[in-house]
Write an enzyme that holds these catalytic residues in place. Structure first.
Site, PDB file in Angstrom:
ATOM      1  N   THR A  75       0.851  -1.192   0.000  1.00  0.00           N
ATOM      2  CA  THR A  75       0.000   0.000   0.000  1.00  0.00           C
ATOM      3  C   THR A  75       0.886   1.241   0.000  1.00  0.00           C
ATOM      4  OG1 THR A  75      -1.773  -1.169   1.135  1.00  0.00           O
ATOM      5  CG2 THR A  75      -1.806   1.236   1.260  1.00  0.00           C
ATOM      6  N   ASN A 154      -5.702  -9.163  -8.020  1.00  0.00           N
ATOM      7  CA  ASN A 154      -5.854  -9.909  -6.775  1.00  0.00           C
ATOM      8  C   ASN A 154      -7.197 -10.624  -6.647  1.00  0.00           C
ATOM      9  OD1 ASN A 154      -6.089  -6.884  -6.611  1.00  0.00           O
ATOM     10  ND2 ASN A 154      -7.331  -7.453  -4.840  1.00  0.00           N
ATOM     11  N   SER A 202       5.100  -6.948  -2.009  1.00  0.00           N
ATOM     12  CA  SER A 202       4.716  -7.103  -0.604  1.00  0.00           C
ATOM     13  C   SER A 202       5.159  -8.461  -0.083  1.00  0.00           C
ATOM     14  CB  SER A 202       3.195  -6.970  -0.460  1.00  0.00           C
ATOM     15  OG  SER A 202       2.827  -7.140   0.884  1.00  0.00           O
ATOM     16  N   ALA A 203       5.744  -8.485   1.124  1.00  0.00           N
ATOM     17  CA  ALA A 203       6.282  -9.739   1.669  1.00  0.00           C
ATOM     18  C   ALA A 203       5.181 -10.738   2.021  1.00  0.00           C
ATOM     19  CB  ALA A 203       7.138  -9.447   2.900  1.00  0.00           C
ATOM     20  N   HIS A 204       4.060 -10.233   2.572  1.00  0.00           N
ATOM     21  CA  HIS A 204       3.087 -11.200   3.102  1.00  0.00           C
ATOM     22  C   HIS A 204       2.260 -11.900   2.029  1.00  0.00           C
ATOM     23  CE1 HIS A 204      -0.949  -9.083   3.093  1.00  0.00           C
ATOM     24  NE2 HIS A 204      -0.180  -8.020   2.966  1.00  0.00           N
ATOM     25  N   CYS A 329     -19.165  -6.732   2.258  1.00  0.00           N
ATOM     26  CA  CYS A 329     -20.192  -6.241   3.163  1.00  0.00           C
ATOM     27  C   CYS A 329     -19.846  -4.821   3.573  1.00  0.00           C
ATOM     28  CB  CYS A 329     -20.251  -7.100   4.423  1.00  0.00           C
ATOM     29  SG  CYS A 329     -21.125  -8.631   4.176  1.00  0.00           S
TER      30      CYS A 329
HETATM   31  C1  LIG Z   1      -2.315  -7.092  -0.964  1.00  0.00           C
HETATM   32  C2  LIG Z   1      -2.166  -6.184  -2.104  1.00  0.00           C
HETATM   33  C3  LIG Z   1      -1.738  -4.852  -1.931  1.00  0.00           C
HETATM   34  C4  LIG Z   1      -1.483  -4.265  -0.572  1.00  0.00           C
HETATM   35  O1  LIG Z   1      -0.338  -4.804   0.012  1.00  0.00           O
HETATM   36  P1  LIG Z   1      -0.041  -4.579   1.567  1.00  0.00           P
HETATM   37  O2  LIG Z   1       1.381  -5.025   1.715  1.00  0.00           O
HETATM   38  O3  LIG Z   1      -1.006  -5.464   2.299  1.00  0.00           O
HETATM   39  O4  LIG Z   1      -0.219  -3.148   1.883  1.00  0.00           O
HETATM   40  C5  LIG Z   1      -1.581  -4.071  -3.050  1.00  0.00           C
HETATM   41  N1  LIG Z   1      -1.829  -4.544  -4.272  1.00  0.00           N
HETATM   42  C6  LIG Z   1      -2.240  -5.816  -4.483  1.00  0.00           C
HETATM   43  C7  LIG Z   1      -2.491  -6.285  -5.884  1.00  0.00           C
HETATM   44  C8  LIG Z   1      -2.430  -6.669  -3.414  1.00  0.00           C
HETATM   45  O5  LIG Z   1      -2.860  -7.905  -3.628  1.00  0.00           O
END
Ligand SMILES: *Cc1c(COP(=O)(O)O)cnc(C)c1O
Length: 406
Positions: A75, A154, A202-204, A329
């Site tokens: 983000t 996503n 993003s790492a997660h 929701c």
């Molecule tokens: C999850 C996601 C984000 C946001 O990433 P965060 O590290 O959770 O802030 C941005 N873009 C896409 C396409 C995502 O799937």
């Protein structure tokens, strides 16, 4: 027996890989130094760990380590990319091109800039979820400073033609940013082969920890400059100040290394499981619809709508499986997903859509359990549905005049 509940929502987040946790642990305990401390071993140790992680993340996307800026997540990376370009290149132009199916981190950032006088073009997508390249070419003006189009979506997992979009951007001298969060580590993604100038990670989403991300910022041909959104100390080559999240970054580095080394095998396995799920559902159920292009798609993504069932009942029926639905929701109502809407999916089918996100730790046994549960619940709900019965009898529901009560 499979262990319940089953996690199959890997586009929302992924579990931490145990190997990642092992790599992080020393930096959560003994090696707690600040990577900016230049006067002692604690600082040096932390800095060294950060620099090896930087190399791993660069290697995952074919970049130079000096082109990686650490952030608090994608983000922030998306904000830094779009605002950073808008502010830095304000003299050059005031127009940005993006797309309606982007993540909110891009859309909301663009809407914010729009209020500040930046002109934004939100390109539509076709019913497969793809941006039309002629639309893109036609949208570029001599005031365009940035094109921001995500690599993989996503929700529907659709992969855009990033290489070609990058080529168009470069031909016209426009910077190209891509949100590569869902793609990097899942499918081949190389910033040079794909003509990318800026990319969010993003790492997660790749089995690393939450709260850490990166922005790839090209250093030459062209050299990209960004106005920082966070000031204070000039860390990360002045682009992102703040004490680095050393354990998080170490975990991100390990996650990137595993993803790179295993990419081929893992992506083939995700594809195999996804296809097993898709073909089973399509074989056993009629009136199911796949949302988004099936070919240009993340291997682990299946987004499917189940006609003639009630969305909420479907989700309740499979509540031992963690998946996402195409309705969000909000406080007052059930809003269909803006991504499905953009693909032209009708409200009814959007409400009964499910996003299955298959990941590294899902097994074939789990996929079979999920398929069986979904089939059982959809069949049961349809038995109760007069609409399904009428459709089966060949009655065209659109021709029916419904009696409405006052
Ligand atoms: C999850 C996601 C984000 C946001 O990433 P965060 O590290 O959770 O802030 C941005 N873009 C896409 C396409 C995502 O799937």
């Amino acid at each position: 027996m499979v262990k319940l509940p089953i996690y199959m929502d890997n586009h929302a987040t992924t579990p931490l890989d145990p190997r990642v946790l092992d790599a992080m642990m020393p930096y959560l305990t003994d090696r707690f130094g600040n990577a900016a401390s230049r006067n002692h071993k604690f600082g040096w140790e932390a800095e060294q760990a950060v620099e090896s992680a930087r190399k791993e993340i660069a290697a995952l996307i074919g970049a130079d380590p000096r082109e990686i800026v650490f952030t608090s997540g994608a983000t922030e990376s998306d904000n830094l990319a779009v605002k950073g370009v808008a502010w830095m290149y304000r003299e050059k132009g005031d127009h940005i091109i993006t797309c309606v199916t982007e993540h909110k981190a891009i859309l909301d950032t663009c809407k914010h800039l729009e209020k500040d006088g930046v002109r934004i073009t939100f390109l539509p997508v076709d019913n497969k979820g793809l941006v039309d390249l002629d639309d893109l070419r036609n949208a570029i003006t001599d005031k365009t400073i940035l094109i921001s189009i995500m690599t993989a979506n996503n929700e529907v997992g659709v992969i855009q033609d990033i290489k070609e979009i990058g080529r168009i951007a470069r031909e016209r001298g426009v910077l190209f940013h891509t949100d590569a969060v869902q793609a990097a580590g899942k499918v081949p993604f190389n910033v040079n082969e794909m003509n990318v100038d800026i990319a969010s990670l993003s790492a997660h989403k790749v089995y690393g920890p939450k709260g850490v991300g990166a922005l790839y910022v090209r250093r030459r041909s062209p050299r990209v400059l960004l106005t920082p959104i966070i000031d204070g100390g000039g860390h990360e080559r002045g682009m992102r100040s703040g004490t680095l999240n050393v354990p998080g970054i170490v975990g991100f580095g390990k996650a990137a290394q595993i993803a790179r080394e295993d990419l081929r095998r893992e992506s083939a396995e995700m594809f195999r499981l996804r296809e097993r799920l898709r073909t089973t559902l399509e074989r056993e159920l009629d009136e199911v619809y796949i949302n988004g292009d099936l070919e240009k798609r993340l291997p682990g993504n299946l987004n499917m709508s189940f006609a003639y069932v009630e969305g909420e009942s479907l989700l309740m029926g499979i509540n031992d499986i963690a998946v996402s639905s195409g309705s969000a929701c909000t406080s007052a109502s059930l809003e269909p997903s803006y991504v499905l809407k953009a693909l032209g999916v009708g409200e009814d089918l959007a409400h009964t859509s499910i996003r299955f996100g298959i990941g590294r730790f899902n097994t074939e046994e789990e996929v079979d359990y999920v398929a069986a549960r979904v089939i059982e619940v959809v069949r049961r709900l349809r038995e109760l549905s007069p609409l399904y019965e009428m459709a089966k009898e060949g009655i065209d529901l659109k021709s029916v005049h419904w009696a409405t009560e006052a």
